[in-house]
Design a protein around this motif. Structure first.
Motif, PDB file in Angstrom:
ATOM      1  N   VAL A  55      84.229  34.854  16.382  1.00  0.00           N
ATOM      2  CA  VAL A  55      85.374  34.554  15.523  1.00  0.00           C
ATOM      3  C   VAL A  55      85.838  33.116  15.728  1.00  0.00           C
ATOM      4  CG1 VAL A  55      87.767  35.203  15.009  1.00  0.00           C
ATOM      5  CG2 VAL A  55      86.104  36.952  15.619  1.00  0.00           C
ATOM      6  N   ASP A  56      86.185  32.461  14.628  1.00  0.00           N
ATOM      7  CA  ASP A  56      86.924  31.191  14.682  1.00  0.00           C
ATOM      8  C   ASP A  56      88.402  31.522  14.567  1.00  0.00           C
ATOM      9  OD1 ASP A  56      85.030  29.050  14.886  1.00  0.00           O
ATOM     10  OD2 ASP A  56      84.434  29.415  12.811  1.00  0.00           O
ATOM     11  N   LEU A  57      89.170  31.312  15.621  1.00  0.00           N
ATOM     12  CA  LEU A  57      90.609  31.490  15.524  1.00  0.00           C
ATOM     13  C   LEU A  57      91.192  30.400  14.621  1.00  0.00           C
ATOM     14  CD1 LEU A  57      91.362  32.421  19.237  1.00  0.00           C
ATOM     15  CD2 LEU A  57      91.077  33.957  17.283  1.00  0.00           C
ATOM     16  N   ALA A  58      92.441  30.558  14.215  1.00  0.00           N
ATOM     17  CA  ALA A  58      93.026  29.654  13.226  1.00  0.00           C
ATOM     18  C   ALA A  58      92.994  28.202  13.706  1.00  0.00           C
ATOM     19  CB  ALA A  58      94.453  30.071  12.916  1.00  0.00           C
ATOM     20  N   ALA A  59      92.566  27.311  12.814  1.00  0.00           N
ATOM     21  CA  ALA A  59      92.474  25.869  13.080  1.00  0.00           C
ATOM     22  C   ALA A  59      91.436  25.552  14.159  1.00  0.00           C
ATOM     23  CB  ALA A  59      93.829  25.279  13.455  1.00  0.00           C
ATOM     24  N   SER A  60      90.453  26.434  14.310  1.00  0.00           N
ATOM     25  CA  SER A  60      89.394  26.236  15.298  1.00  0.00           C
ATOM     26  C   SER A  60      88.038  26.344  14.612  1.00  0.00           C
ATOM     27  CB  SER A  60      89.485  27.301  16.399  1.00  0.00           C
ATOM     28  OG  SER A  60      90.749  27.300  17.007  1.00  0.00           O
ATOM     29  N   GLY A  61      87.026  25.696  15.175  1.00  0.00           N
ATOM     30  CA  GLY A  61      85.687  25.775  14.593  1.00  0.00           C
ATOM     31  C   GLY A  61      85.706  25.337  13.145  1.00  0.00           C
ATOM     32  N   VAL A  62      85.201  26.187  12.249  1.00  0.00           N
ATOM     33  CA  VAL A  62      85.179  25.862  10.830  1.00  0.00           C
ATOM     34  C   VAL A  62      86.331  26.526  10.070  1.00  0.00           C
ATOM     35  CG1 VAL A  62      82.688  25.501  10.827  1.00  0.00           C
ATOM     36  CG2 VAL A  62      83.594  27.768  10.266  1.00  0.00           C
ATOM     37  N   HIS A  63      87.292  27.102  10.782  1.00  0.00           N
ATOM     38  CA  HIS A  63      88.463  27.670  10.101  1.00  0.00           C
ATOM     39  C   HIS A  63      89.175  26.548   9.346  1.00  0.00           C
ATOM     40  CE1 HIS A  63      92.445  29.457   9.509  1.00  0.00           C
ATOM     41  NE2 HIS A  63      91.862  30.628   9.652  1.00  0.00           N
ATOM     42  N   PRO A  64      89.562  26.792   8.088  1.00  0.00           N
ATOM     43  CA  PRO A  64      90.061  25.696   7.244  1.00  0.00           C
ATOM     44  C   PRO A  64      91.441  25.173   7.593  1.00  0.00           C
ATOM     45  CG  PRO A  64      90.176  27.789   6.072  1.00  0.00           C
ATOM     46  CD  PRO A  64      89.408  28.047   7.332  1.00  0.00           C
ATOM     47  N   ALA A  65      92.256  25.921   8.333  1.00  0.00           N
ATOM     48  CA  ALA A  65      93.613  25.463   8.638  1.00  0.00           C
ATOM     49  C   ALA A  65      93.585  24.281   9.593  1.00  0.00           C
ATOM     50  CB  ALA A  65      94.425  26.601   9.232  1.00  0.00           C
ATOM     51  N   ARG A  66      94.597  23.446   9.497  1.00  0.00           N
ATOM     52  CA  ARG A  66      94.818  22.369  10.458  1.00  0.00           C
ATOM     53  C   ARG A  66      95.815  22.854  11.509  1.00  0.00           C
ATOM     54  NH1 ARG A  66      93.322  17.498   8.022  1.00  0.00           N
ATOM     55  NH2 ARG A  66      93.576  16.606  10.106  1.00  0.00           N
ATOM     56  N   ALA A  67      95.801  22.221  12.671  1.00  0.00           N
ATOM     57  CA  ALA A  67      96.623  22.695  13.790  1.00  0.00           C
ATOM     58  C   ALA A  67      98.105  22.775  13.430  1.00  0.00           C
ATOM     59  CB  ALA A  67      96.412  21.795  15.002  1.00  0.00           C
ATOM     60  N   HIS A  68      98.608  21.804  12.676  1.00  0.00           N
ATOM     61  CA  HIS A  68     100.037  21.809  12.347  1.00  0.00           C
ATOM     62  C   HIS A  68     100.395  22.918  11.356  1.00  0.00           C
ATOM     63  CE1 HIS A  68      98.480  19.474   8.890  1.00  0.00           C
ATOM     64  NE2 HIS A  68      99.544  19.948   8.258  1.00  0.00           N
ATOM     65  N   GLU A  69      99.387  23.542  10.744  1.00  0.00           N
ATOM     66  CA  GLU A  69      99.622  24.632   9.799  1.00  0.00           C
ATOM     67  C   GLU A  69      99.639  26.005  10.472  1.00  0.00           C
ATOM     68  OE1 GLU A  69      97.501  22.609   5.888  1.00  0.00           O
ATOM     69  OE2 GLU A  69      96.251  23.730   7.321  1.00  0.00           O
ATOM     70  N   VAL A  70      99.476  26.024  11.780  1.00  0.00           N
ATOM     71  CA  VAL A  70      99.441  27.285  12.535  1.00  0.00           C
ATOM     72  C   VAL A  70     100.630  27.278  13.496  1.00  0.00           C
ATOM     73  CG1 VAL A  70      98.030  28.785  13.999  1.00  0.00           C
ATOM     74  CG2 VAL A  70      96.923  27.230  12.384  1.00  0.00           C
ATOM     75  N   PRO A  71     101.769  27.796  13.065  1.00  0.00           N
ATOM     76  CA  PRO A  71     103.004  27.617  13.831  1.00  0.00           C
ATOM     77  C   PRO A  71     103.215  28.601  14.968  1.00  0.00           C
ATOM     78  CG  PRO A  71     103.484  28.795  11.811  1.00  0.00           C
ATOM     79  CD  PRO A  71     102.011  28.457  11.773  1.00  0.00           C
ATOM     80  N   SER A  72     102.416  29.660  15.048  1.00  0.00           N
ATOM     81  CA  SER A  72     102.684  30.695  16.052  1.00  0.00           C
ATOM     82  C   SER A  72     101.389  31.225  16.649  1.00  0.00           C
ATOM     83  CB  SER A  72     103.458  31.861  15.421  1.00  0.00           C
ATOM     84  OG  SER A  72     102.647  32.543  14.479  1.00  0.00           O
ATOM     85  N   PHE A  73     101.532  31.854  17.815  1.00  0.00           N
ATOM     86  CA  PHE A  73     100.371  32.470  18.449  1.00  0.00           C
ATOM     87  C   PHE A  73      99.842  33.627  17.619  1.00  0.00           C
ATOM     88  CE2 PHE A  73      98.392  35.429  21.503  1.00  0.00           C
ATOM     89  CZ  PHE A  73      97.396  34.597  21.976  1.00  0.00           C
ATOM     90  N   GLU A  74     100.729  34.335  16.959  1.00  0.00           N
ATOM     91  CA  GLU A  74     100.314  35.417  16.049  1.00  0.00           C
ATOM     92  C   GLU A  74      99.410  34.875  14.957  1.00  0.00           C
ATOM     93  OE1 GLU A  74     100.473  39.253  13.995  1.00  0.00           O
ATOM     94  OE2 GLU A  74     101.582  38.821  15.823  1.00  0.00           O
ATOM     95  N   ALA A  75      99.816  33.757  14.344  1.00  0.00           N
ATOM     96  CA  ALA A  75      99.012  33.149  13.276  1.00  0.00           C
ATOM     97  C   ALA A  75      97.689  32.630  13.822  1.00  0.00           C
ATOM     98  CB  ALA A  75      99.793  32.030  12.609  1.00  0.00           C
ATOM     99  N   TYR A  76      97.720  32.063  15.017  1.00  0.00           N
ATOM    100  CA  TYR A  76      96.499  31.566  15.654  1.00  0.00           C
ATOM    101  C   TYR A  76      95.501  32.698  15.885  1.00  0.00           C
ATOM    102  CZ  TYR A  76      93.582  29.662  19.457  1.00  0.00           C
ATOM    103  OH  TYR A  76      92.532  29.266  20.261  1.00  0.00           O
TER     104      TYR A  76
END
Length: 270
Positions: A43-64
């Motif tokens: 799995v690519d967690l949010a804003a990691s690997g090829v996941h399309p989100a940018r780090a500033h778009e992931v505001p919480s650990f739940e979202a990550y």
């Protein structure tokens, strides 16, 4: 959401990367598990690997952690304990959250040199212990970034090339170090996230009911053996396996040995 899925008999391994990394770091291990007849999802967690989100778009650990939570929720062997979750490093906390949410789907959780919390205490205890043990110069040439999120400013880190070579991939190949330098992305440890401070988040009835295996990486220059065994001590019912001669990125430096450990876990859950 995920890379490297295949169907077959046996268990379904879900591999969860650590801070700043992505599904790509499992590229040596995944085919070994597949060759042994198991299904594998990295799995690519949010804003990691090829996941399309940018780090500033992931505001919480739940979202990550959402890509992992969705992958577990969508697993088609509903409530049949077919999953073996494998969390590396910071990825252990996302695995813990998935165990709490879906305990009847998980046959076992494997923590590979990982942050492994215990029921009844905040998840963030493991992160704070790490920072208590390291020296101020630990992060070497890494960059600290301030993220402008919907929840206010947050801090992320981008692991530096010298740190990667000296403390994560010090027993891995030059090719693996080069791959990491090309692919790492900024990572947020969410130290101020309310979820990290919630003593009631992980319960004995859910998280505590799932079989836990901790893989101690004996030559880890990032997380000492003492620190790894400290986390095991918080959850005395945890089974322990060891891999000698591996660096923090055991899936790169000792993939065959790690595969052997995971296949043993799967066979014990059969």
């Amino acid at each position: 959401m995920e890379e490297g899925s295949s169907r077959g008999g046996g268990k379904h391994f879900v591999l969860v990367h650590g801070l700043c990394h992505g599904a790509w770091c499992w590229y040596k291990l995944a085919p070994l598990l597949e060759a042994a007849g198991h299904r594998v999802t990295a799995v690519d967690l949010a804003a990691s690997g090829v996941h399309p989100a940018r780090a500033h778009e992931v505001p919480s650990f739940e979202a990550y952690s959402r890509p992992l939570l969705d992958a577990v929720a969508d697993d088609d062997d509903n409530n049949n304990r077919s999953l073996v979750l494998v969390g590396h490093s910071f990825g252990g906390l996302s695995v813990a959250l998935a165990m709490e949410r879906f305990p009847r789907k998980v046959a076992a959780a494997v923590f590979l040199a990982a942050s492994m919390p215990c029921a009844g205490k905040p998840m963030g205890v493991t992160i704070e212990e790490f920072f208590r043990r390291v020296t101020p110069d630990f992060f070497m040439d890494s960059e600290t970034l301030v993220l402008d999120t919907d929840q206010g400013p947050q801090t992320a880190v981008l692991l530096g090339p010298k740190l990667l070579a000296a403390k994560l991939y010090d027993r891995s190949s030059t090719e693996d170090v080069t791959l990491a330098r090309m692919l790492v992305r900024p990572g947020n440890q969410f130290r101020d996230d309310p979820m990290m401070k919630d003593e009631a988040l992980l319960t004995a009835g859910n998280y505590g009911s799932v079989k836990k295996v901790y893989v101690v990486v004996m030559a880890d220059a990032c997380s000492s053996e003492e620190e790894q065994r400290w986390m095991v001590g918080l959850s005395p019912d945890t089974e322990v396996r060891e891999i000698a001669g591996a660096d923090h990125m055991a899936m790169c430096s000792k993939p065959s040995e790690l595969c052997h450990v995971l296949l043993r876990v799967a066979s014990e859950c059969a």
